[in-house]
Design a protein around this motif. Structure first.
Motif, PDB file in Angstrom:
ATOM      1  N   PRO A  20       0.801  -1.213   0.000  1.00  0.00           N
ATOM      2  CA  PRO A  20       0.000   0.000   0.000  1.00  0.00           C
ATOM      3  C   PRO A  20       0.831   1.259   0.000  1.00  0.00           C
ATOM      4  N   ALA A  21       0.252   2.318  -0.521  1.00  0.00           N
ATOM      5  CA  ALA A  21       0.969   3.582  -0.590  1.00  0.00           C
ATOM      6  C   ALA A  21       1.196   4.156   0.787  1.00  0.00           C
ATOM      7  N   ALA A  22       2.327   4.865   0.959  1.00  0.00           N
ATOM      8  CA  ALA A  22       2.666   5.412   2.263  1.00  0.00           C
ATOM      9  C   ALA A  22       1.700   6.512   2.676  1.00  0.00           C
ATOM     10  N   MET A  23       1.242   7.300   1.724  1.00  0.00           N
ATOM     11  CA  MET A  23       0.390   8.425   2.059  1.00  0.00           C
ATOM     12  C   MET A  23      -0.880   8.416   1.218  1.00  0.00           C
ATOM     13  N   ALA A  24      -1.558   7.281   1.164  1.00  0.00           N
ATOM     14  CA  ALA A  24      -2.719   7.135   0.292  1.00  0.00           C
ATOM     15  C   ALA A  24      -3.837   8.106   0.647  1.00  0.00           C
ATOM     16  N   ASP A  25      -3.882   8.521   1.943  1.00  0.00           N
ATOM     17  CA  ASP A  25      -4.976   9.382   2.366  1.00  0.00           C
ATOM     18  C   ASP A  25      -4.778  10.840   1.958  1.00  0.00           C
ATOM     19  N   THR A  26      -3.653  11.152   1.313  1.00  0.00           N
ATOM     20  CA  THR A  26      -3.376  12.535   0.931  1.00  0.00           C
ATOM     21  C   THR A  26      -3.519  12.751  -0.574  1.00  0.00           C
ATOM     22  N   LYS A  27      -4.040  11.774  -1.293  1.00  0.00           N
ATOM     23  CA  LYS A  27      -4.163  11.910  -2.736  1.00  0.00           C
ATOM     24  C   LYS A  27      -5.127  13.020  -3.110  1.00  0.00           C
ATOM     25  N   LYS A  28      -4.779  13.751  -4.166  1.00  0.00           N
ATOM     26  CA  LYS A  28      -5.662  14.786  -4.682  1.00  0.00           C
ATOM     27  C   LYS A  28      -6.347  14.257  -5.931  1.00  0.00           C
ATOM     28  N   PRO A  29      -7.517  14.794  -6.263  1.00  0.00           N
ATOM     29  CA  PRO A  29      -8.219  14.352  -7.481  1.00  0.00           C
ATOM     30  C   PRO A  29      -7.367  14.601  -8.716  1.00  0.00           C
ATOM     31  N   LEU A  30      -7.453  13.687  -9.686  1.00  0.00           N
ATOM     32  CA  LEU A  30      -6.677  13.834 -10.909  1.00  0.00           C
ATOM     33  C   LEU A  30      -7.343  14.827 -11.852  1.00  0.00           C
ATOM     34  N   THR A  31      -6.504  15.565 -12.568  1.00  0.00           N
ATOM     35  CA  THR A  31      -7.011  16.448 -13.611  1.00  0.00           C
ATOM     36  C   THR A  31      -7.419  15.561 -14.792  1.00  0.00           C
ATOM     37  N   PRO A  32      -8.193  16.089 -15.741  1.00  0.00           N
ATOM     38  CA  PRO A  32      -8.574  15.285 -16.916  1.00  0.00           C
ATOM     39  C   PRO A  32      -7.359  14.707 -17.652  1.00  0.00           C
ATOM     40  N   GLN A  33      -6.289  15.508 -17.799  1.00  0.00           N
ATOM     41  CA  GLN A  33      -5.103  15.021 -18.489  1.00  0.00           C
ATOM     42  C   GLN A  33      -4.414  13.907 -17.688  1.00  0.00           C
ATOM     43  N   GLU A  34      -4.369  14.079 -16.377  1.00  0.00           N
ATOM     44  CA  GLU A  34      -3.764  13.052 -15.520  1.00  0.00           C
ATOM     45  C   GLU A  34      -4.566  11.756 -15.574  1.00  0.00           C
ATOM     46  N   GLN A  35      -5.882  11.879 -15.694  1.00  0.00           N
ATOM     47  CA  GLN A  35      -6.729  10.702 -15.829  1.00  0.00           C
ATOM     48  C   GLN A  35      -6.415   9.958 -17.129  1.00  0.00           C
ATOM     49  N   GLU A  36      -6.152  10.712 -18.200  1.00  0.00           N
ATOM     50  CA  GLU A  36      -5.807  10.094 -19.474  1.00  0.00           C
ATOM     51  C   GLU A  36      -4.465   9.363 -19.381  1.00  0.00           C
ATOM     52  N   ILE A  37      -3.513   9.972 -18.681  1.00  0.00           N
ATOM     53  CA  ILE A  37      -2.214   9.329 -18.494  1.00  0.00           C
ATOM     54  C   ILE A  37      -2.379   8.043 -17.693  1.00  0.00           C
ATOM     55  N   ARG A  38      -3.183   8.098 -16.659  1.00  0.00           N
ATOM     56  CA  ARG A  38      -3.423   6.906 -15.849  1.00  0.00           C
ATOM     57  C   ARG A  38      -4.008   5.783 -16.701  1.00  0.00           C
ATOM     58  N   LYS A  39      -4.962   6.115 -17.560  1.00  0.00           N
ATOM     59  CA  LYS A  39      -5.577   5.114 -18.432  1.00  0.00           C
ATOM     60  C   LYS A  39      -4.537   4.502 -19.369  1.00  0.00           C
ATOM     61  N   ALA A  40      -3.602   5.346 -19.845  1.00  0.00           N
ATOM     62  CA  ALA A  40      -2.559   4.845 -20.744  1.00  0.00           C
ATOM     63  C   ALA A  40      -1.657   3.851 -20.034  1.00  0.00           C
ATOM     64  N   VAL A  41      -1.298   4.151 -18.784  1.00  0.00           N
ATOM     65  CA  VAL A  41      -0.430   3.247 -18.017  1.00  0.00           C
ATOM     66  C   VAL A  41      -1.174   1.970 -17.646  1.00  0.00           C
ATOM     67  N   GLU A  42      -2.459   2.091 -17.377  1.00  0.00           N
ATOM     68  CA  GLU A  42      -3.268   0.919 -17.018  1.00  0.00           C
ATOM     69  C   GLU A  42      -3.266  -0.131 -18.124  1.00  0.00           C
ATOM     70  N   GLN A  43      -3.019   0.304 -19.350  1.00  0.00           N
ATOM     71  CA  GLN A  43      -3.006  -0.632 -20.473  1.00  0.00           C
ATOM     72  C   GLN A  43      -1.817  -1.594 -20.416  1.00  0.00           C
ATOM     73  N   VAL A  44      -0.773  -1.231 -19.655  1.00  0.00           N
ATOM     74  CA  VAL A  44       0.421  -2.079 -19.626  1.00  0.00           C
ATOM     75  C   VAL A  44       0.696  -2.688 -18.253  1.00  0.00           C
ATOM     76  N   VAL A  45      -0.175  -2.442 -17.273  1.00  0.00           N
ATOM     77  CA  VAL A  45       0.031  -3.032 -15.944  1.00  0.00           C
ATOM     78  C   VAL A  45      -1.033  -4.086 -15.689  1.00  0.00           C
ATOM     79  N   SER A  46      -0.689  -5.013 -14.812  1.00  0.00           N
ATOM     80  CA  SER A  46      -1.599  -6.129 -14.552  1.00  0.00           C
ATOM     81  C   SER A  46      -2.772  -5.733 -13.670  1.00  0.00           C
ATOM     82  N   ASN A  47      -2.602  -4.667 -12.896  1.00  0.00           N
ATOM     83  CA  ASN A  47      -3.657  -4.256 -11.971  1.00  0.00           C
ATOM     84  C   ASN A  47      -3.583  -2.742 -11.795  1.00  0.00           C
ATOM     85  N   PRO A  48      -4.637  -2.015 -12.108  1.00  0.00           N
ATOM     86  CA  PRO A  48      -4.597  -0.553 -11.989  1.00  0.00           C
ATOM     87  C   PRO A  48      -4.367  -0.071 -10.565  1.00  0.00           C
ATOM     88  N   ASP A  49      -4.605  -0.947  -9.571  1.00  0.00           N
ATOM     89  CA  ASP A  49      -4.414  -0.545  -8.180  1.00  0.00           C
ATOM     90  C   ASP A  49      -2.954  -0.299  -7.838  1.00  0.00           C
TER      91      ASP A  49
END
Length: 254
Positions: A20-49
């Motif tokens: 688990p992440a060290a500071m998971a409770d401090t995450k800020k909402p992703l911007t639309p562009q950051e969400q797109e980047i996350r989706k791109a990375v999710e395509q190559v990882v086994s688990n988006p978590d």
């Protein structure tokens, strides 16, 4: 990227699932562009978590993707290319990734539940060193021998049995001893386990293991200084002494 290297990257990413992440409770909402980047990375990882955070860097033209195991990936704004490895600022002659990893590895020292650690006061105890150790760790034993002669330092040792099947049993025996510090040193320095007078008791070991995961501690010894900085692995006595002093001075000046 060669297929072997790509498989190694995916393997490393998959390991992050259970960390688990060290500071998971401090995450800020992703911007639309950051969400797109996350989706791109999710395509190559086994688990988006395994993706902990996505942020636009203040250097170059990248998005930084931090995984839950602490690794960092870099992605182009269009999500077309992913970089795994160190990013170096050529002009400044600075390893940007190394500096960022150091920053991410820091903790809020006040978050440490010191009552759950074995406490040893050396000299006036004004300086502070926190260690996470396994009783079966050979480098921890080397560290313990070094700390016998350390001056004016309070040492807090969190027991985290992660190396061997009997690590937990040894940790429990040491914690439940009448004199925990003596029992710890008897074993780590002199190779003598507590005998007699040791009764089963409530231990903080389960809580220590939760802390180990929260702070992404993957090996022993792992040490933290009073300014929240981390020292991973065994450190030579002279370097450790210097680091403790620098951290103490840094906090004193705040």
């Amino acid at each position: 990227m060669k297929s072997k290297t790509w498989r190694a990257l995916l393997a490393a990413i998959s390991v992050a699932v259970s960390m688990p992440a060290a500071m998971a409770d401090t995450k800020k909402p992703l911007t639309p562009q950051e969400q797109e980047i996350r989706k791109a990375v999710e395509q190559v990882v086994s688990n988006p978590d395994v993706i902990d955070s996505v942020t636009k860097t203040s250097y170059g033209n990248f998005y930084e993707v931090v995984l839950t195991n602490g690794d960092i990936l870099y992605v182009e704004p269009n999500g077309g290319f992913l970089i795994s490895g160190s990013l170096v600022d050529i002009k400044a002659k600075r390893n940007v990734t190394a500096d960022r990893l150091k920053e991410l590895s820091q903790i809020n020292f006040a978050d440490l539940p010191l009552a759950n650690a074995i406490k040893q006061v050396k000299g006036n105890g004004k300086r502070v060193l926190v260690t996470f150790e396994d009783p079966n760790c050979s480098y921890c034993k080397k560290l313990a021998r070094d700390l016998v002669n350390i001056k004016d330092t309070t040492v807090y040792t969190f027991l985290i049995p992660i190396l061997a099947e009997d690590s937990k049993k040894k940790s429990e025996a040491i914690w439940c001893s009448q004199d925990r510090a003596k029992a710890w040193n008897d074993w780590m320095v002199d190779n003598k386990m507590p005998v007699g007078g040791t009764k089963a008791c409530d231990t903080p070991i389960a809580k220590n293991m939760d802390l180990q995961k929260r702070f992404r501690i993957n090996g022993t010894p792992t040490m933290f200084l009073v300014d929240g900085s981390r020292l991973g692995g065994y450190v030579q006595p002279a370097e450790l002494e210097r680091s403790i002093t620098e951290a103490t001075d840094k906090v004193a000046k705040k």
